[in-house]
Design an enzyme around this catalytic site. Structure first.
Site, mmCIF file in Angstrom:
data_model
loop_
_atom_site.group_PDB
_atom_site.id
_atom_site.type_symbol
_atom_site.label_atom_id
_atom_site.label_comp_id
_atom_site.label_asym_id
_atom_site.label_seq_id
_atom_site.Cartn_x
_atom_site.Cartn_y
_atom_site.Cartn_z
ATOM 1 C CB SER A 80 -0.918 0.011 1.221
ATOM 2 O OG SER A 80 -0.176 0.261 2.395
ATOM 3 C CB THR A 81 0.246 4.705 -1.165
ATOM 4 O OG1 THR A 81 -0.018 4.285 -2.512
ATOM 5 C CG2 THR A 81 0.983 6.028 -1.182
ATOM 6 N N GLY A 82 0.387 3.655 1.866
ATOM 7 C CA GLY A 82 0.571 3.951 3.284
ATOM 8 C C GLY A 82 1.806 3.281 3.850
ATOM 9 C CD1 TRP A 102 -10.049 -0.354 10.796
ATOM 10 C CD2 TRP A 102 -8.612 -0.545 12.490
ATOM 11 N NE1 TRP A 102 -10.612 -1.194 11.721
ATOM 12 C CE2 TRP A 102 -9.733 -1.329 12.781
ATOM 13 C CE3 TRP A 102 -7.560 -0.519 13.404
ATOM 14 C CZ2 TRP A 102 -9.860 -2.067 13.936
ATOM 15 C CZ3 TRP A 102 -7.686 -1.249 14.570
ATOM 16 C CH2 TRP A 102 -8.818 -2.009 14.824
ATOM 17 C CG HIS A 116 -8.470 4.099 -1.282
ATOM 18 N ND1 HIS A 116 -9.078 3.353 -2.260
ATOM 19 C CD2 HIS A 116 -7.213 3.613 -1.170
ATOM 20 C CE1 HIS A 116 -8.225 2.456 -2.719
ATOM 21 N NE2 HIS A 116 -7.087 2.596 -2.075
ATOM 22 C CG HIS A 128 -3.045 -2.782 -1.355
ATOM 23 N ND1 HIS A 128 -1.861 -2.563 -2.005
ATOM 24 C CD2 HIS A 128 -3.854 -1.764 -1.713
ATOM 25 C CE1 HIS A 128 -1.942 -1.464 -2.725
ATOM 26 N NE2 HIS A 128 -3.150 -0.963 -2.567
#
Length: 158
Positions: A80-82, A102, A116, A128
């Site tokens: 994930s970008t996170g 979360w 998102h 993901h």
């Protein structure tokens, strides 16, 4: 919203003013579909002398971050970008606190949530590995390497 920055560049720059002098990460080299929009964003902000600085990750860094997390047990088509940005923060900052990371489809109050901030679309299954990412971040939290804020933040009492 901004017609891929082909026609509404000025309105895009105006909307970006809310971020002041800041860094904007763009996925120019993390996926093929991100290259053109990333460069259009870069040139648009540059042409209008905006206060934001566009950042692109080095492709070698992207590969190394992916390799590292895979070695820790995260098996996904794509991180994930996170998680990628958490990895960047851990390399740049002394203290890292995560809010809103979360992986589940319901929050602690059993309300349905998306993954998102910008839409209400649930993630594609198998793309993901959000629970695996969350577990690794939770282990870092338990080790004191970063802080995770789960649930509501306490109000600042003065």
């Amino acid at each position: 919203r901004f017609q891929n920055l082909l026609w509404s560049r000025k309105s895009f720059v105006e909307s970006m003013k809310v971020y002041g002098r800041s860094y904007i990460y763009m996925p120019a080299f993390s996926m093929k579909t991100g290259t053109d929009p990333s460069f259009r964003t870069y040139y648009t902000l540059s042409d209008f002398s905006a206060n934001q600085t566009i950042l692109f990750a080095n492709p070698d860094f992207l590969r190394n971050v992916e390799k590292f997390w895979k070695s820790k047990g995260i098996h996904a088509k794509r991180l994930s970008t996170g998680l990628f940005l958490v990895s960047v923060a851990l390399g740049l900052c002394e203290d890292v606190t995560l809010y809103g990371f979360w992986p589940f489809s319901m929050d602690l109050q059993r309300r349905i949530i998306s993954h998102h901030y910008y839409d209400n679309v649930m993630p594609y299954s198998g793309y993901h590995a959000m629970p695996e990412e969350f577990l690794q971040l939770w282990l870092l939290h338990k080790s004191g390497i970063l802080n995770m804020q789960i649930g509501k933040c306490e109000e600042d009492v003065k």
